[in-house]
Design a protein around this motif. Structure first.
Motif, PDB file in Angstrom:
ATOM      1  N   GLU A  91     -73.079  61.106 -87.347  1.00  0.00           N
ATOM      2  CA  GLU A  91     -74.323  60.599 -86.768  1.00  0.00           C
ATOM      3  C   GLU A  91     -74.958  59.571 -87.698  1.00  0.00           C
ATOM      4  N   TRP A  92     -75.187  58.387 -87.176  1.00  0.00           N
ATOM      5  CA  TRP A  92     -75.826  57.317 -87.934  1.00  0.00           C
ATOM      6  C   TRP A  92     -77.328  57.358 -87.702  1.00  0.00           C
ATOM      7  N   VAL A  93     -78.085  57.306 -88.759  1.00  0.00           N
ATOM      8  CA  VAL A  93     -79.539  57.195 -88.646  1.00  0.00           C
ATOM      9  C   VAL A  93     -79.891  55.740 -88.359  1.00  0.00           C
ATOM     10  N   LYS A  94     -79.178  54.829 -89.017  1.00  0.00           N
ATOM     11  CA  LYS A  94     -79.396  53.392 -88.811  1.00  0.00           C
ATOM     12  C   LYS A  94     -78.061  52.685 -88.978  1.00  0.00           C
ATOM     13  N   GLU A  95     -77.621  52.009 -87.918  1.00  0.00           N
ATOM     14  CA  GLU A  95     -76.413  51.190 -88.003  1.00  0.00           C
ATOM     15  C   GLU A  95     -76.761  49.907 -88.763  1.00  0.00           C
ATOM     16  N   PRO A  96     -75.774  49.071 -89.116  1.00  0.00           N
ATOM     17  CA  PRO A  96     -76.073  47.905 -89.952  1.00  0.00           C
ATOM     18  C   PRO A  96     -77.280  47.098 -89.465  1.00  0.00           C
ATOM     19  N   THR A  97     -78.242  46.951 -90.371  1.00  0.00           N
ATOM     20  CA  THR A  97     -79.512  46.294 -90.072  1.00  0.00           C
ATOM     21  C   THR A  97     -79.987  45.562 -91.313  1.00  0.00           C
ATOM     22  N   THR A  98     -80.557  44.391 -91.125  1.00  0.00           N
ATOM     23  CA  THR A  98     -81.198  43.699 -92.241  1.00  0.00           C
ATOM     24  C   THR A  98     -82.669  44.087 -92.241  1.00  0.00           C
ATOM     25  N   MET A  99     -83.106  44.685 -93.349  1.00  0.00           N
ATOM     26  CA  MET A  99     -84.469  45.184 -93.485  1.00  0.00           C
ATOM     27  C   MET A  99     -85.432  44.039 -93.820  1.00  0.00           C
ATOM     28  N   PRO A 100     -86.728  44.245 -93.570  1.00  0.00           N
ATOM     29  CA  PRO A 100     -87.718  43.191 -93.840  1.00  0.00           C
ATOM     30  C   PRO A 100     -87.757  42.741 -95.303  1.00  0.00           C
ATOM     31  N   TRP A 101     -87.310  43.578 -96.236  1.00  0.00           N
ATOM     32  CA  TRP A 101     -87.340  43.225 -97.662  1.00  0.00           C
ATOM     33  C   TRP A 101     -86.047  42.551 -98.113  1.00  0.00           C
ATOM     34  N   GLY A 102     -85.147  42.251 -97.155  1.00  0.00           N
ATOM     35  CA  GLY A 102     -83.987  41.441 -97.458  1.00  0.00           C
ATOM     36  C   GLY A 102     -82.696  42.171 -97.755  1.00  0.00           C
ATOM     37  N   ASN A 103     -82.670  43.475 -97.605  1.00  0.00           N
ATOM     38  CA  ASN A 103     -81.433  44.237 -97.811  1.00  0.00           C
ATOM     39  C   ASN A 103     -80.800  44.539 -96.467  1.00  0.00           C
ATOM     40  N   ARG A 104     -79.485  44.405 -96.400  1.00  0.00           N
ATOM     41  CA  ARG A 104     -78.732  44.884 -95.237  1.00  0.00           C
ATOM     42  C   ARG A 104     -78.386  46.331 -95.543  1.00  0.00           C
ATOM     43  N   ALA A 105     -78.532  47.213 -94.564  1.00  0.00           N
ATOM     44  CA  ALA A 105     -78.404  48.639 -94.854  1.00  0.00           C
ATOM     45  C   ALA A 105     -77.799  49.406 -93.688  1.00  0.00           C
ATOM     46  N   ILE A 106     -77.163  50.542 -94.053  1.00  0.00           N
ATOM     47  CA  ILE A 106     -76.772  51.580 -93.101  1.00  0.00           C
ATOM     48  C   ILE A 106     -77.298  52.893 -93.659  1.00  0.00           C
ATOM     49  N   LEU A 107     -77.757  53.763 -92.776  1.00  0.00           N
ATOM     50  CA  LEU A 107     -78.282  55.059 -93.198  1.00  0.00           C
ATOM     51  C   LEU A 107     -77.657  56.176 -92.377  1.00  0.00           C
ATOM     52  N   PHE A 108     -77.359  57.273 -93.063  1.00  0.00           N
ATOM     53  CA  PHE A 108     -76.776  58.447 -92.425  1.00  0.00           C
ATOM     54  C   PHE A 108     -77.155  59.669 -93.250  1.00  0.00           C
ATOM     55  N   ARG A 109     -76.880  60.846 -92.741  1.00  0.00           N
ATOM     56  CA  ARG A 109     -77.195  62.085 -93.460  1.00  0.00           C
ATOM     57  C   ARG A 109     -75.918  62.728 -93.995  1.00  0.00           C
ATOM     58  N   ASP A 110     -76.034  63.322 -95.182  1.00  0.00           N
ATOM     59  CA  ASP A 110     -74.913  64.083 -95.710  1.00  0.00           C
ATOM     60  C   ASP A 110     -74.883  65.444 -95.014  1.00  0.00           C
ATOM     61  N   PRO A 111     -73.876  66.278 -95.252  1.00  0.00           N
ATOM     62  CA  PRO A 111     -73.781  67.563 -94.553  1.00  0.00           C
ATOM     63  C   PRO A 111     -74.982  68.491 -94.746  1.00  0.00           C
ATOM     64  N   ASP A 112     -75.756  68.308 -95.820  1.00  0.00           N
ATOM     65  CA  ASP A 112     -76.951  69.122 -96.032  1.00  0.00           C
ATOM     66  C   ASP A 112     -78.203  68.483 -95.447  1.00  0.00           C
ATOM     67  N   GLY A 113     -78.071  67.319 -94.836  1.00  0.00           N
ATOM     68  CA  GLY A 113     -79.214  66.658 -94.215  1.00  0.00           C
ATOM     69  C   GLY A 113     -79.932  65.652 -95.099  1.00  0.00           C
ATOM     70  N   ASN A 114     -79.435  65.417 -96.313  1.00  0.00           N
ATOM     71  CA  ASN A 114     -80.048  64.414 -97.186  1.00  0.00           C
ATOM     72  C   ASN A 114     -79.755  63.025 -96.643  1.00  0.00           C
TER      73      ASN A 114
END
Length: 134
Positions: A91-114
Motif C-alpha cells: 500500500e502506497w501512502v503517496k505515489e511519486p510526487t514533487t512536494m512544494p519544497w522541491g523534493n520528489r517523494a514516495i511514501l509507504f508504511r513498513d510492516p509495523d505501520g511506520n
C-alpha cells in the motif's frame, strides 16, 4: 554532538529487518538476536525487539505505535525506486510526487505501520539545500 541513529522497536524483528533489507538494498548487522543495525554513512537505522524495552525503562516505548515520525531516505531516483519497490510494497501512502519544497517523494508504511519516505531533491533550490549533506 553527532546524530547517531533512529531505533524502531518491534515485536517481529526478523520481519522488519527483512523489509528494510529489501528497501535499503543492504544487509543488516545483527550484533545480538534482539537487535539489528543498518549502518550507513549518514546515519544508522537500528531495530530492536520489544524484549529490549526494559533496558531503557519499563514502558518507555511501545512497538508499532508510531504516528508522528517519518523515516526518510534520500535516493538518487525516486521513480526508479518506486518501480523497484512496486512488487514489494502493498500500500502506497503517496505515489511519486514533487512536494512544494522541491523534493520528489514516495511514501509507504513498513510492516509495523511506520511511515517511510524515499525522496530526492529535484528543484534548483532543493538541490542547493541538500548540496554537501550526503
Amino acid at each position: 554532538m553527532n546524530f547517531a541513529s533512529v531505533r524502531i522497536i518491534t515485536d517481529d524483528l526478523d520481519r522488519l529487518v527483512k523489509f528494510y533489507e529489501k528497501v535499503m538494498g543492504v544487509s543488516a548487522q545483527r550484533p545480538a538476536p534482539v537487535f539489528a543495525e543498518f549502518v550507513m554513512p549518514s546515519c544508522t537505522l537500528a531495530i530492536g525487539h520489544s524484549e529490549t524495552v526494559p533496558l531503557f525503562g519499563e514502558g518507555s516505548t511501545v512497538a508499532a505505535d508510531n504516528r508522528s515520525v517519518i523515516i526518510e531516505f534520500q535516493v538518487h531516483d525516486v521513480d526508479a525506486e518506486y518501480e523497484r519497490l512496486k512488487p514489494f510494497i502493498e500500500e502506497w501512502v503517496k505515489e511519486p510526487t514533487t512536494m512544494p519544497w522541491g523534493n520528489r517523494a514516495i511514501l509507504f508504511r513498513d510492516p509495523d505501520g511506520n511511515l517511510v519516505n524515499l525522496f530526492a531533491p529535484v528543484t534548483e533550490e532543493a538541490i542547493k539545500r541538500f548540496n554537501g549533506r550526503d
